[in-house]
Design a protein around this motif. Structure first.
Motif, mmCIF file in Angstrom:
data_model
loop_
_atom_site.group_PDB
_atom_site.id
_atom_site.type_symbol
_atom_site.label_atom_id
_atom_site.label_comp_id
_atom_site.label_asym_id
_atom_site.label_seq_id
_atom_site.Cartn_x
_atom_site.Cartn_y
_atom_site.Cartn_z
ATOM 1 N N THR A 299 0.954 -1.141 -0.005
ATOM 2 C CA THR A 299 0.327 -0.290 -0.237
ATOM 3 C C THR A 299 0.710 1.436 0.105
ATOM 4 O O THR A 299 0.670 2.299 -0.791
ATOM 5 C CB THR A 299 -0.915 0.208 1.407
ATOM 6 N N ASN B 205 -11.674 -10.308 6.038
ATOM 7 C CA ASN B 205 -12.108 -8.747 5.303
ATOM 8 C C ASN B 205 -12.576 -9.219 3.178
ATOM 9 O O ASN B 205 -12.031 -8.859 2.810
ATOM 10 C CB ASN B 205 -10.455 -7.964 5.095
ATOM 11 N N GLN C 43 -5.373 9.278 0.156
ATOM 12 C CA GLN C 43 -5.670 8.397 1.022
ATOM 13 C C GLN C 43 -7.097 7.352 0.874
ATOM 14 O O GLN C 43 -7.709 7.873 1.042
ATOM 15 C CB GLN C 43 -4.364 8.292 2.450
ATOM 16 N N TYR C 44 -6.831 6.557 1.150
ATOM 17 C CA TYR C 44 -8.274 6.101 0.996
ATOM 18 C C TYR C 44 -8.729 4.664 1.320
ATOM 19 O O TYR C 44 -7.704 3.710 1.769
ATOM 20 C CB TYR C 44 -9.257 5.942 -0.255
ATOM 21 N N GLN C 45 -9.419 3.951 2.165
ATOM 22 C CA GLN C 45 -10.489 2.988 2.774
ATOM 23 C C GLN C 45 -11.590 2.857 2.752
ATOM 24 O O GLN C 45 -12.493 3.807 2.848
ATOM 25 C CB GLN C 45 -9.766 2.374 3.944
ATOM 26 N N ALA D 138 -14.775 0.332 3.928
ATOM 27 C CA ALA D 138 -14.994 -0.239 5.156
ATOM 28 C C ALA D 138 -16.817 -1.109 4.957
ATOM 29 O O ALA D 138 -17.454 0.037 5.051
ATOM 30 C CB ALA D 138 -15.145 0.124 6.356
ATOM 31 N N ARG E 293 -13.536 5.573 3.267
ATOM 32 C CA ARG E 293 -13.108 6.382 4.262
ATOM 33 C C ARG E 293 -12.401 7.200 2.928
ATOM 34 O O ARG E 293 -11.341 6.745 2.624
ATOM 35 C CB ARG E 293 -12.683 5.937 5.125
ATOM 36 N N LEU F 191 -6.348 7.643 8.788
ATOM 37 C CA LEU F 191 -6.443 6.860 8.574
ATOM 38 C C LEU F 191 -5.301 5.826 9.117
ATOM 39 O O LEU F 191 -4.311 5.651 8.563
ATOM 40 C CB LEU F 191 -6.441 5.990 6.858
ATOM 41 N N ARG G 106 -2.375 2.874 10.382
ATOM 42 C CA ARG G 106 -1.954 1.493 10.717
ATOM 43 C C ARG G 106 -1.660 0.857 11.807
ATOM 44 O O ARG G 106 -2.088 0.719 12.455
ATOM 45 C CB ARG G 106 -0.383 1.508 9.342
ATOM 46 N N PHE H 29 -1.670 -1.955 6.402
ATOM 47 C CA PHE H 29 -2.297 -1.067 6.251
ATOM 48 C C PHE H 29 -3.623 -1.551 5.343
ATOM 49 O O PHE H 29 -2.742 -2.462 4.006
ATOM 50 C CB PHE H 29 -1.651 0.173 5.651
ATOM 51 N N GLU H 30 -4.838 -2.457 5.280
ATOM 52 C CA GLU H 30 -5.426 -2.410 4.922
ATOM 53 C C GLU H 30 -7.168 -1.618 4.008
ATOM 54 O O GLU H 30 -7.524 -1.062 4.248
ATOM 55 C CB GLU H 30 -6.773 -3.715 5.409
ATOM 56 N N ASP H 31 -7.458 -1.944 2.122
ATOM 57 C CA ASP H 31 -7.805 -0.685 2.149
ATOM 58 C C ASP H 31 -9.051 -1.407 2.053
ATOM 59 O O ASP H 31 -9.292 -0.649 1.801
ATOM 60 C CB ASP H 31 -7.164 -0.565 0.030
#
Length: 456
Positions: free
Chosen positions: A222, A361, A390-392, A394, A404, A441, A443, A449-451
């Motif tokens: 990431t 996940n 940055q992005y995630q 959920a 996010r 966001l 870690r 870090f998980e997207d």
């Protein structure tokens, strides 16, 4: 030119008088150079011999296993493997509940001292593990094998952006060592290594890389994705970089090609866990992975507990062969991977084609679970819609996904609609998509870090 072996005696230059620990690693490498070419049945026979010793030790000295292993170690040949497949899997929750009952009450001579490790992984629930010096020696041999497989020049500079500890390897200077670490430096004379905290802002990371100009970079996928994309935007890129070594996270589809296009560097991925060690190394000739059969038995099992055929995806089950201090017998690491067939390189070490990540996940839908599989191309299209830093993603409810974002500025209505439309096309029209703009966001403690995360 004298080979760059590191002599432990200053008055001996050639042949180098390598240190005792280095000699032990070299003796393993001598064997690994040969065993990598063994056929599958010979590797399986050697694994069985070591597994029987591991099981015998566990039954006698580890309280958790005294009534768990039955008569497996008494069997030979195919009967052994039939009984092996009947052994229950060891889950992460089993390890947490067992606590010290998984620790050996007696360790054979020659296995050395113990070190402790705490790993929270992606679940946030820590696992306490212990590892012997002998296990670390096997780990060192696999580390050097990976360097040799990929033809690295030991005189070069190795940079790492993975440290996540508070106050460690801070910008602008980071930290510096005279060598690549003990595993390699016990044997070879190496160039320096430098390290920077992974929480450093990406522009500062690029500045640091431009000043250090490493030959090799070790980081998380990431982080690599963010670095390469920001580099393409700014025109700043490391000029001497030959390879990028990725660890700890799932390598997104397309990231290899993105790195090759923008930086001219090959990505070499490694699959490992802190408690079980190296599971698979990338093949020198292809992008798939070879299981490290000399140090761990790795099984890829389908939903019925049967070995996966090439092309099938299953659970990753691992048994480290040499950590008698804390035997992990048929340990379910929580990941899924795709089994592969024989490799064209000629090595007999089994193949996995790709690692898909942790099943907690997976995206949950009315039709079942599926992998989100966020490719580099997918992310490129998202980042083209808005100034996203940055992005995630959920999954917060069965029918709801939260996008996010950290952005350079407040999004316009058109940009927000574009992001929402991208998410609906990617995840499906059955989901309600919400936008969120958290201040941070984070870690994990280990820097992962998980997207995509599923919170169900």
């Amino acid at each position: 030119m004298i080979m760059p072996f590191e002599s432990a005696l200053p008055d001996i230059a050639w042949p180098a008088a390598v240190s005792g620990r280095g000699m032990a690693t070299l003796s393993l490498l001598f064997q690994l150079e040969r065993t990598q070419w063994w056929p599958a049945d010979r590797l399986r026979e050697a694994q069985q011999a070591q597994l029987k010793r591991l099981l015998d030790h566990a039954a006698r000295h580890v309280p958790f296993y005294r009534r768990r292993l039955g008569k497996v170690a008494d069997a030979d040949g195919e009967m052994f493997w039939q009984r092996w497949c009947e052994l229950p899997l060891l889950t992460r929750q089993d390890v947490q509940r067992a606590g010290d009952d998984l620790f050996s009450r007696s360790l054979p001579d020659g296995h050395g001292e113990l070190t402790e490790v705490y790993t929270s992984g992606s679940t946030g629930k820590p696992v306490h593990a212990v590892r012997s010096d002998l296990w670390l020696l096997m780990w060192s041999a696999a580390t050097v094998r990976e360097h040799l497989w990929h033809g690295r020049d030991f005189s070069g500079k190795l940079a790492a952006i993975r440290e996540s500890g508070t106050g460690k390897a801070l910008y602008p200077d980071g930290e510096r060592l005279d060598n690549w670490g003990f595993s390699t430096a016990d044997i070879f004379r190496t160039g320096p290594s430098v390290s920077l905290n992974i929480t450093t802002p990406v522009d500062d990371q690029l500045d640091w890389l431009s000043r250090e100009e490493p030959d090799y970079l070790l980081t998380h996928p990431t982080m690599l994705d963010r670095l390469v994309r920001r580099s393409a935007e700014t025109g700043r890129r490391p000029k001497r970089l030959k390879q990028v070594l990725t660890i700890s996270e799932i390598l997104a589809p397309g990231l290899r090609e993105l790195c090759r296009t923008e930086w001219g560097a090959r990505v070499v991925d490694t699959y490992s866990t802190r408690e079980a060690g190296y599971l698979a190394l990338q093949c020198p000739d292809t992008d798939h992975y070879h299981l490290q059969s000399e140090t761990a038995l790795v099984e890829i099992l389908d939903s019925d507990g049967q070995p996966c055929a090439p092309g099938e995806v299953g659970r990753v089950i691992v048994t480290p062969l040499h950590n008698l201090a804390m035997p992990l017998v048929r340990y379910d690491v929580g990941d899924h991977a795709e089994a592969g067939g024989p490799c064209s390189c000629g090595r007999g070490l089994p193949v996995i084609r790709r690692i898909l990540g942790r099943r907690q996940n997976m995206l949950r839908t009315a039709e079942g679970e599926r992998w989100p599989l966020l490719s580099s191309d997918d992310i490129g299209k998202l980042l083209a819609l808005a100034p996203i830093r940055q992005y995630q993603f959920a999954q917060t409810h069965p029918d709801r996904i939260e996008v996010r974002l950290q952005t350079e500025r407040t999004l316009t209505d058109e940009e927000a609609r574009g992001v929402l439309g991208w998410a609906r096309a990617k995840f499906g029209q059955g989901f309600r998509i919400d936008l969120a703009f958290p201040a941070e966001l984070s870690r994990t403690a280990s820097g992962k870090f998980e997207d995509f995360v599923c919170l169900l």
